[in-house]
Design a protein around this motif. Structure first.
Motif, PDB file in Angstrom:
ATOM      1  N   VAL A  34       0.844  -1.200   0.000  1.00 62.62           N
ATOM      2  CA  VAL A  34       0.000   0.000   0.000  1.00 62.62           C
ATOM      3  C   VAL A  34       0.880   1.251   0.000  1.00 62.62           C
ATOM      4  N   THR A  35       1.905   1.259   0.831  1.00 61.06           N
ATOM      5  CA  THR A  35       2.813   2.410   0.915  1.00 61.06           C
ATOM      6  C   THR A  35       3.430   2.727  -0.438  1.00 61.06           C
ATOM      7  N   ALA A  36       3.779   1.687  -1.199  1.00 60.99           N
ATOM      8  CA  ALA A  36       4.402   1.894  -2.508  1.00 60.99           C
ATOM      9  C   ALA A  36       3.479   2.630  -3.474  1.00 60.99           C
ATOM     10  N   LEU A  37       2.186   2.597  -3.205  1.00 63.16           N
ATOM     11  CA  LEU A  37       1.208   3.215  -4.112  1.00 63.16           C
ATOM     12  C   LEU A  37       0.676   4.552  -3.602  1.00 63.16           C
ATOM     13  N   ILE A  38       1.062   4.940  -2.413  1.00 62.57           N
ATOM     14  CA  ILE A  38       0.577   6.202  -1.850  1.00 62.57           C
ATOM     15  C   ILE A  38       1.077   7.356  -2.709  1.00 62.57           C
ATOM     16  N   GLY A  39       0.181   8.270  -2.974  1.00 66.18           N
ATOM     17  CA  GLY A  39       0.521   9.418  -3.808  1.00 66.18           C
ATOM     18  C   GLY A  39       0.223   9.185  -5.273  1.00 66.18           C
ATOM     19  N   GLN A  40       0.007   7.939  -5.663  1.00 64.84           N
ATOM     20  CA  GLN A  40      -0.278   7.639  -7.066  1.00 64.84           C
ATOM     21  C   GLN A  40      -1.762   7.423  -7.310  1.00 64.84           C
ATOM     22  N   THR A  41      -2.502   7.168  -6.255  1.00 70.01           N
ATOM     23  CA  THR A  41      -3.907   6.824  -6.432  1.00 70.01           C
ATOM     24  C   THR A  41      -4.697   7.168  -5.183  1.00 70.01           C
ATOM     25  N   SER A  42      -5.972   7.354  -5.352  1.00 68.88           N
ATOM     26  CA  SER A  42      -6.836   7.620  -4.200  1.00 68.88           C
ATOM     27  C   SER A  42      -7.377   6.324  -3.602  1.00 68.88           C
ATOM     28  N   PHE A  43      -7.030   5.201  -4.180  1.00 67.06           N
ATOM     29  CA  PHE A  43      -7.483   3.899  -3.676  1.00 67.06           C
ATOM     30  C   PHE A  43      -6.307   2.929  -3.611  1.00 67.06           C
ATOM     31  N   PRO A  44      -5.293   3.232  -2.770  1.00 62.10           N
ATOM     32  CA  PRO A  44      -4.089   2.395  -2.750  1.00 62.10           C
ATOM     33  C   PRO A  44      -4.322   0.961  -2.279  1.00 62.10           C
ATOM     34  N   GLU A  45      -5.301   0.724  -1.390  1.00 62.24           N
ATOM     35  CA  GLU A  45      -5.532  -0.646  -0.911  1.00 62.24           C
ATOM     36  C   GLU A  45      -6.004  -1.558  -2.037  1.00 62.24           C
ATOM     37  N   LEU A  46      -6.940  -1.064  -2.844  1.00 62.69           N
ATOM     38  CA  LEU A  46      -7.446  -1.864  -3.958  1.00 62.69           C
ATOM     39  C   LEU A  46      -6.343  -2.140  -4.969  1.00 62.69           C
ATOM     40  N   LEU A  47      -5.591  -1.115  -5.304  1.00 61.11           N
ATOM     41  CA  LEU A  47      -4.516  -1.296  -6.268  1.00 61.11           C
ATOM     42  C   LEU A  47      -3.414  -2.190  -5.698  1.00 61.11           C
ATOM     43  N   ALA A  48      -3.205  -2.129  -4.377  1.00 55.27           N
ATOM     44  CA  ALA A  48      -2.214  -3.003  -3.744  1.00 55.27           C
ATOM     45  C   ALA A  48      -2.620  -4.470  -3.876  1.00 55.27           C
ATOM     46  N   GLU A  49      -3.912  -4.769  -3.799  1.00 49.54           N
ATOM     47  CA  GLU A  49      -4.384  -6.145  -3.996  1.00 49.54           C
ATOM     48  C   GLU A  49      -4.071  -6.614  -5.418  1.00 49.54           C
ATOM     49  N   LEU A  50      -4.285  -5.736  -6.394  1.00 48.58           N
ATOM     50  CA  LEU A  50      -3.975  -6.095  -7.780  1.00 48.58           C
ATOM     51  C   LEU A  50      -2.474  -6.258  -7.981  1.00 48.58           C
ATOM     52  N   LEU A  51      -1.697  -5.369  -7.373  1.00 51.75           N
ATOM     53  CA  LEU A  51      -0.242  -5.468  -7.455  1.00 51.75           C
ATOM     54  C   LEU A  51       0.237  -6.787  -6.857  1.00 51.75           C
ATOM     55  N   TRP A  52      -0.259  -7.100  -5.671  1.00 53.10           N
ATOM     56  CA  TRP A  52       0.112  -8.338  -4.998  1.00 53.10           C
ATOM     57  C   TRP A  52      -0.235  -9.548  -5.868  1.00 53.10           C
ATOM     58  N   SER A  53      -1.427  -9.529  -6.458  1.00 51.81           N
ATOM     59  CA  SER A  53      -1.844 -10.638  -7.323  1.00 51.81           C
ATOM     60  C   SER A  53      -0.897 -10.800  -8.503  1.00 51.81           C
ATOM     61  N   ALA A  54      -0.520  -9.694  -9.117  1.00 53.93           N
ATOM     62  CA  ALA A  54       0.390  -9.758 -10.266  1.00 53.93           C
ATOM     63  C   ALA A  54       1.764 -10.271  -9.835  1.00 53.93           C
ATOM     64  N   LEU A  55       2.281  -9.760  -8.721  1.00 52.21           N
ATOM     65  CA  LEU A  55       3.592 -10.212  -8.243  1.00 52.21           C
ATOM     66  C   LEU A  55       3.570 -11.681  -7.865  1.00 52.21           C
ATOM     67  N   HIS A  56       2.496 -12.102  -7.211  1.00 53.06           N
ATOM     68  CA  HIS A  56       2.385 -13.516  -6.838  1.00 53.06           C
ATOM     69  C   HIS A  56       2.365 -14.393  -8.097  1.00 53.06           C
ATOM     70  N   GLY A  57       1.603 -13.972  -9.093  1.00 56.71           N
ATOM     71  CA  GLY A  57       1.566 -14.728 -10.343  1.00 56.71           C
ATOM     72  C   GLY A  57       2.934 -14.830 -10.983  1.00 56.71           C
ATOM     73  N   LEU A  58       3.659 -13.719 -11.024  1.00 53.76           N
ATOM     74  CA  LEU A  58       5.012 -13.739 -11.591  1.00 53.76           C
ATOM     75  C   LEU A  58       5.925 -14.657 -10.790  1.00 53.76           C
ATOM     76  N   ALA A  59       5.833 -14.588  -9.474  1.00 50.64           N
ATOM     77  CA  ALA A  59       6.689 -15.416  -8.617  1.00 50.64           C
ATOM     78  C   ALA A  59       6.425 -16.903  -8.840  1.00 50.64           C
ATOM     79  N   VAL A  60       5.165 -17.293  -8.827  1.00 54.42           N
ATOM     80  CA  VAL A  60       4.815 -18.712  -8.954  1.00 54.42           C
ATOM     81  C   VAL A  60       5.117 -19.231 -10.358  1.00 54.42           C
ATOM     82  N   LEU A  61       4.801 -18.445 -11.373  1.00 54.35           N
ATOM     83  CA  LEU A  61       5.079 -18.879 -12.747  1.00 54.35           C
ATOM     84  C   LEU A  61       6.572 -19.006 -12.996  1.00 54.35           C
TER      85      LEU A  61
END
Length: 197
Positions: free
Chosen positions: A133-160
């Motif tokens: 969430v901290t990494a997205l602060i200042g870039q969006t008004s909804f950092p928690e939601l975007l953090a979930e998407l970021l986490w999902s993408a990173l997890h996918g990259l890690a597992v693949l």
């Protein structure tokens, strides 16, 4: 030192010794090799002593996962010492997953009773997510939601990557593309949100 304090300290040391042994064995041979019998041999305690600390393998995996989340939170925090750094956090996350595959499995792949996004979510999980969430602060008004998407993408990259489905060689370019798209999307949504008010 009172004997109760000494016993408590010794118990905590045994507890940590079991967790450390489980992590080492899992990293060396995989989680299938982590059994209470193998752990008891490795830490030189009887299985009943082991069961005095953990109900079984699932409880050990849970304890390992909690340690992992605390370590991940610390690594993500170190990746942004001067304020939010989306690129730094993405790189640190994937580096963590790559360097500690068995630990990452305990955190995200093996079944545990750890609850995410709940009132019962343990602090180490909250702290790790908080760094995203901290990494997205200042870039969006909804950092928690975007953090979930970021986490999902990173997890996918890690597992693949860990499973060999995508080559590790392209990870830096994937991070660049992910950061660019996340930043672009966040800016676009923030601008659109402002115009619609």
């Amino acid at each position: 030192m009172p004997s109760t304090d000494r016993r408590g300290r010794e118990r905590a040391e045994r507890h940590q010794l079991i967790i450390t042994a489980a992590r080492e064995l899992a990293e060396a041979e995989g989680w299938d090799a982590v059994t209470t019998r193998r752990l008891a041999e490795r830490v030189e305690y009887s299985q009943p002593v082991l069961y005095g600390h953990f109900d079984g393998k699932d409880a050990i995996v849970r304890a390992v996962a909690l340690e992992g989340f605390a370590e991940l939170a610390a690594q993500l925090g170190r990746a942004q010492p001067d304020g939010p750094s989306l690129h730094g956090v993405c790189t640190a996350y994937l580096d963590f997953a790559d360097r500690r595959p068995a630990l990452y499995q305990a955190m995200f792949v093996l079944p545990t009773d750890l609850k995410f996004a709940s009132d019962e979510t343990p602090e180490p999980l909250r702290a790790a997510f908080g760094e995203l969430v901290t990494a997205l602060i200042g870039q969006t008004s909804f950092p928690e939601l975007l953090a979930e998407l970021l986490w999902s993408a990173l997890h996918g990259l890690a597992v693949l990557t860990q499973s060999g489905r995508i080559p590790a060689a392209g990870q830096a370019q994937r991070v660049d593309a992910l950061v660019e798209r996340m930043s672009h999307h966040a800016r676009a949504r923030t601008t659109t949100g402002r115009q619609s008010r």
